[in-house]
Design an enzyme around this catalytic site. Structure first.
Site, mmCIF file in Angstrom:
data_model
loop_
_atom_site.group_PDB
_atom_site.id
_atom_site.type_symbol
_atom_site.label_atom_id
_atom_site.label_comp_id
_atom_site.label_asym_id
_atom_site.label_seq_id
_atom_site.Cartn_x
_atom_site.Cartn_y
_atom_site.Cartn_z
ATOM 1 N N LYS A 196 0.838 -1.202 0.000
ATOM 2 C CA LYS A 196 0.000 0.000 0.000
ATOM 3 C C LYS A 196 0.876 1.257 0.000
ATOM 4 O O LYS A 196 0.683 2.164 -0.783
ATOM 5 C CB LYS A 196 -0.922 -0.042 1.218
ATOM 6 C CG LYS A 196 -1.816 1.150 1.374
ATOM 7 C CD LYS A 196 -2.790 0.979 2.532
ATOM 8 C CE LYS A 196 -3.485 2.313 2.809
ATOM 9 N NZ LYS A 196 -4.451 2.258 3.896
ATOM 10 N N GLU A 202 10.580 -4.600 4.607
ATOM 11 C CA GLU A 202 10.705 -5.996 4.159
ATOM 12 C C GLU A 202 10.415 -6.104 2.666
ATOM 13 O O GLU A 202 11.161 -6.726 1.897
ATOM 14 C CB GLU A 202 9.710 -6.888 4.918
ATOM 15 C CG GLU A 202 9.976 -7.049 6.390
ATOM 16 C CD GLU A 202 9.265 -6.011 7.248
ATOM 17 O OE1 GLU A 202 9.011 -4.881 6.764
ATOM 18 O OE2 GLU A 202 8.984 -6.314 8.419
ATOM 19 N N GLY A 254 -4.795 -1.782 4.987
ATOM 20 C CA GLY A 254 -3.957 -2.893 4.537
ATOM 21 C C GLY A 254 -4.594 -4.256 4.794
ATOM 22 O O GLY A 254 -4.655 -5.115 3.917
ATOM 23 N N ARG A 255 -5.093 -4.463 6.006
ATOM 24 C CA ARG A 255 -5.629 -5.786 6.361
ATOM 25 C C ARG A 255 -7.031 -6.020 5.804
ATOM 26 O O ARG A 255 -7.628 -7.070 6.040
ATOM 27 C CB ARG A 255 -5.593 -5.981 7.875
ATOM 28 C CG ARG A 255 -6.287 -4.896 8.671
ATOM 29 C CD ARG A 255 -5.938 -4.971 10.156
ATOM 30 N NE ARG A 255 -6.433 -3.828 10.910
ATOM 31 C CZ ARG A 255 -5.799 -2.676 11.032
ATOM 32 N NH1 ARG A 255 -4.641 -2.487 10.409
ATOM 33 N NH2 ARG A 255 -6.318 -1.693 11.758
ATOM 34 N N GLU A 340 -4.556 -6.562 14.932
ATOM 35 C CA GLU A 340 -4.093 -5.240 14.499
ATOM 36 C C GLU A 340 -5.253 -4.241 14.581
ATOM 37 O O GLU A 340 -5.056 -3.055 14.803
ATOM 38 C CB GLU A 340 -3.531 -5.306 13.059
ATOM 39 C CG GLU A 340 -2.647 -4.125 12.702
ATOM 40 C CD GLU A 340 -1.797 -4.363 11.447
ATOM 41 O OE1 GLU A 340 -0.596 -4.636 11.574
ATOM 42 O OE2 GLU A 340 -2.344 -4.266 10.338
ATOM 43 N N HIS A 371 -3.954 -33.196 18.001
ATOM 44 C CA HIS A 371 -2.784 -33.974 18.420
ATOM 45 C C HIS A 371 -1.656 -33.059 18.888
ATOM 46 O O HIS A 371 -0.495 -33.469 18.924
ATOM 47 C CB HIS A 371 -2.331 -34.868 17.268
ATOM 48 C CG HIS A 371 -3.423 -35.805 16.856
ATOM 49 N ND1 HIS A 371 -3.614 -37.027 17.449
ATOM 50 C CD2 HIS A 371 -4.438 -35.651 15.973
ATOM 51 C CE1 HIS A 371 -4.676 -37.604 16.914
ATOM 52 N NE2 HIS A 371 -5.200 -36.787 16.018
ATOM 53 N N LYS A 500 9.333 -0.599 14.270
ATOM 54 C CA LYS A 500 9.903 -0.298 12.945
ATOM 55 C C LYS A 500 11.013 0.737 13.068
ATOM 56 O O LYS A 500 12.090 0.590 12.503
ATOM 57 C CB LYS A 500 8.823 0.277 12.009
ATOM 58 C CG LYS A 500 7.879 -0.734 11.412
ATOM 59 C CD LYS A 500 7.003 -0.035 10.373
ATOM 60 C CE LYS A 500 5.787 -0.857 10.004
ATOM 61 N NZ LYS A 500 4.822 -0.142 9.179
HETATM 62 O O1 F6P Z 1 2.879 -3.552 9.892
HETATM 63 C C1 F6P Z 1 1.805 -2.748 9.648
HETATM 64 C C2 F6P Z 1 1.329 -2.697 8.232
HETATM 65 O O2 F6P Z 1 1.155 -1.371 7.923
HETATM 66 C C3 F6P Z 1 0.057 -3.491 8.023
HETATM 67 O O3 F6P Z 1 -1.047 -2.836 8.490
HETATM 68 C C4 F6P Z 1 0.088 -3.678 6.552
HETATM 69 O O4 F6P Z 1 -0.827 -4.630 6.127
HETATM 70 C C5 F6P Z 1 1.531 -4.052 6.361
HETATM 71 O O5 F6P Z 1 2.238 -3.258 7.286
HETATM 72 C C6 F6P Z 1 2.072 -3.851 4.977
HETATM 73 O O6 F6P Z 1 1.995 -2.528 4.582
HETATM 74 P P1 F6P Z 1 2.202 -2.108 3.074
HETATM 75 O O7 F6P Z 1 1.115 -2.733 2.268
HETATM 76 O O8 F6P Z 1 2.125 -0.614 3.064
HETATM 77 O O9 F6P Z 1 3.541 -2.604 2.624
#
Ligand code: F6P
Length: 534
Positions: A196, A202, A254-255, A340, A371, A500
C-alpha cells in the site's frame, strides 16, 4: 452496560452449559442463526436469553447501526488518520454510488477491477509473455495485509486454480526469498510488488533482491514486474510502467485490502470468474450486515459472543479451529485482522480503555490441532473459547469417507469440550472394562475432563469462492462491531511504528554506521554477542 453484564456473569458463571439445554428444549434452534447458506451455532456457550438481551442492549447503547451506516456511506470513521473505511466498495460490483468527499468512488473501483481482469486474462492466455515465453509462476512480494489475504485465499480455493502457480515472499529473512526464488525460472516469472505504502522495509528489500535475481538472466526485468500500491510516484521511481501498476486509495486499510488490487495474485491464479464470485459472496454479507435485525445479524451476534467471552468472562484468547485443511492460513489471516484492528489501549478519544482490548487470536486446522494443543483446551486450567469452522461436504467427492471422519471429529470436540467427563463417569467406565476400582482410581483423576468449555461452530455447505467471501466479510464486520462496542478505532495501527523505528536505528548500528550509545545494556550485549557469533 458493561457493569450490568459483569453482575449478570457473576450470577451465572458456575452453571453448566448443559443445564441450559435441559431448561430450553429448543436451545439449539434459538441460539443459532441460518444466514442463507451459512449456519452459526452458539448454543454451546453460557449465553441465555437474558445474557443475549444485555449484550444487544450494549450494542444498541454503542449505536452500532449508526456506526455501520457511517462506515458504508464513506464517513471518515478512521478518526486518528482522518480517513473513510471503504473496503466494502471494492466488492460493490453493481457499482451503486459511494461518496468520499462528495466524489463517487465507484467508477474508479470498477475501472481498476477491469484493468486487473484485462491484465490477468492477457497473462493467463499467454498474450502477456516473459522473456522465456508464457508466465508459469507469479511471486507476490508483500507483508501483512499485502500478503496474508491473497495467500490465504489462493490456498483456500486451490480446487479452482487454472492459472500459473503463485508463490509468496513476505519475510525480510533472506531464507524466504532464497527458498522461493531458487525453484523458479526468472524468464517465465512475474513479480508483483504489493505494498500500500511502497515503503515497507521488508517488501522493498525483497523487491530489490528479486529485481537483481531477475536481471541476471532477463534483459529488462522491469517488464516482468507489476505493482499494487497507493503511491504511484514510488512505483514510478522503481521503474514499473503504469500499465502494470494497480492503484487503490487510502480508504482501504492494509488488512482489508484483498478485495481490490492486492488481490491481483488471486485473479491471475484463479481467474476473474472465481474472483468476482468471491467478491459477490462478501457483498452478500455486507447486505446482510446492513439489513438484518440485530438478533439475526451474524456479524453482530459473533461480535457479542466475542465480547461476552473476552471482556465479560475474561477469557483472554480465542482459538480459531478450521476443520478444513485449505483454511490453514485462516488463523494467521485473522490474527492480523483482529489483533491489528482491536489490539488498542485507548478509545477513539485517546482515553485509556477501562476493560481489555480485543483477544489474542490463534489457531490451527483440525484434526492436526487435536494432536498438539487440544490437551490444554480440554484439561488446562484456562478456559479458551473455541470457534470451529467446517464444511458439510468437501470438493473431493471420492474421498467422502475422509470428510465424514473430519466432520465427526469437529462435532466430537465441541461436544467433549462442553460435556466433559467427571470422576464417577471415568470410574464407571473402569467397572465396565472389569478393572478393579482401587487400581484405577489414581489414574482416573488424570482422566477427568472438567467440561463446560464454550465453543461456537460455523457450518457451510462447501468451501466455494462465494462462501469464502462471505466468511471473510463476516469476520471483518465482526471485528468492526467488537471494536465499536469497545470504543476502539479498529482501522489504525500505530502500535507497529515503534518497533519499525528502532529496527531502522539498530540496522545502522549492525552495519557499523553508527554507535549504540543509547541502547539498553541487554540489547547492547545481544549485539556484542551476535557479532562474536558471526
Ligand atoms: O505492519 C503494519 C502494516 O502497515 C500493516 O497494516 C500492513 O498490512 C503491512 O504493514 C504492509 O503494509 P504495506 O502494504 O504498506 O507494505
Amino acid at each position: 452496560m458493561f457493569d450490568q453484564l459483569l453482575r449478570h456473569f457473576d450470577t451465572v458463571r458456575d452453571r453448566k452449559i448443559t443445564s441450559l439445554f435441559d431448561q430450553d428444549k429448543k436451545r439449539a434452534i434459538t441460539f443459532s442463526i441460518f444466514q442463507e447458506d451459512l449456519f452459526f451455532d452458539f448454543s454451546k456457550t453460557n449465553i441465555d436469553k437474558a445474557t443475549l438481551k444485555l449484550l444487544m442492549d450494549l450494542a444498541r447503547s454503542r449505536r452500532i447501526f449508526e456506526a455501520r451506516d457511517a462506515m458504508f456511506s464513506g464517513e471518515p470513521i478512521n478518526t486518528s488518520e482522518g480517513r473513510a473505511v471503504l473496503h466494502t466498495a471494492l466488492r460493490n460490483l453493481e457499482g451503486s454510488p459511494i461518496y468520499v468527499d462528495e466524489i463517487d468512488v465507484m467508477p474508479s473501483v470498477i475501472q481498476t477491477l477491469e484493468k486487473m481482469k484485462d491484465f490477468s486474462e492477457r497473462l493467463r492466455s499467454g498474450h502477456f509473455l516473459g522473456q522465456g515465453g508464457a508466465i508459469t509462476d507469479v511471486v507476490n512480494i508483500g507483508i501483512g495485509g499485502s500478503d496474508l489475504g491473497p495467500a490465504m485465499v489462493i490456498k483456500a480455493l486451490a480446487p479452482y486454480q487454472d492459472g500459473p502457480n503463485c508463490h509468496f515472499i513476505s519475510n525480510v529473512d533472506g531464507s524466504h526469498i532464497h527458498d522461493v526464488l531458487s525453484g523458479l525460472n526468472p524468464e517465465t516469472t512475474l513479480i508483483i510488488i504489493a505494498s500500500k505504502t511502497f515503503t515497507t522495509l521488508e517488501t522493498m528489500k525483497n523487491a530489490q533482491t528479486a529485481y537483481a535475481w531477475m536481471s541476471e538472466v532477463v534483459n529488462d526485468p522491469s517488464l516482468q514486474f507489476a505493482a499494487v500500491s497507493t503511491a504511484f510516484h514510488k512505483t514510478d521511481e522503481f521503474g514499473i510502467s503504469r500499465d502494470r501498476v494497480f492503484g487503490f486509495e487510502d480508504w482501504v486499510g492494509g488488512r482489508y485490502s484483498l478485495w481490490g488490487p492486492i488481490g491481483l495474485s488471486i485473479i491471475i491464479t484463479l481467474g476473474a470468474k472465481v474472483f468476482e464470485s468471491f467478491l459477490n459472496g462478501a457483498h452478500e454479507m455486507d447486505n446482510h450486515f446492513k439489513n438484518a435485525e440485530m438478533v439475526e445479524n451474524l456479524p453482530i451476534i459473533l461480535a457479542l459472543v466475542g465480547v461476552w467471552h473476552n471482556q465479560i468472562c475474561n477469557y483472554s484468547t480465542r482459538a480459531v479451529l478450521p476443520y478444513d485443511q485449505r483454511l490453514s492460513k485462516l488463523p494467521a489471516y485473522l490474527q492480523q485482522l483482529e489483533m491489528e484492528s482491536n489490539g488498542k489501549g485507548v478509545n477513539t478519544d485517546g482515553r485509556p480503555l477501562n476493560f481489555h482490548s480485543g483477544p489474542v487470536v490463534w489457531g490451527e486446522t483440525g484434526t492436526n490441532g487435536q494432536h498438539a494443543f487440544f490437551q490444554l483446551l480440554h484439561q488446562g486450567t484456562r478456559i479458551i473459547p473455541c470457534e470451529f469452522l467446517v464444511a458439510a461436504q468437501s470438493h473431493e467427492a471420492y474421498l467422502d469417507h475422509h470428510h465424514k471422519s473430519l466432520l465427526s471429529n469437529c462435532l466430537a470436540q465441541s461436544e467433549a469440550l462442553m460435556l466433559g467427563r467427571n470422576f464417577e463417569e471415568v470410574c464407571s467406565k473402569a467397572d465396565k472394562d472389569h478393572i478393579k476400582r482401587e487400581e484405577f482410581e489414581n489414574q482416573a483423576r488424570h482422566r477427568v475432563f472438567p467440561g463446560n468449555r464454550p465453543s461456537t461452530t460455523l457450518l457451510y455447505p462447501k468451501l466455494t469462492p462465494k462462501i469464502l467471501g462471505k466468511i471473510i466479510a463476516l469476520y471483518e464486520h465482526r471485528v468492526f462491531v467488537e471494536g465499536k462496542i469497545l470504543g476502539i478505532n479498529s482501522f489504525d495501527q500505530w502500535g507497529v511504528e515503534l518497533g519499525k523505528e528502532l529496527a531502522n536505528e539498530l540496522e545502522t548500528i549492525l552495519l557499523g554506521n553508527s554507535e549504540n550509545k543509547d541502547l539498553n545494556t541487554s540489547t547492547q550485549n545481544l549485539i556484542k554477542i551476535s557479532k562474536t557469533m558471526r
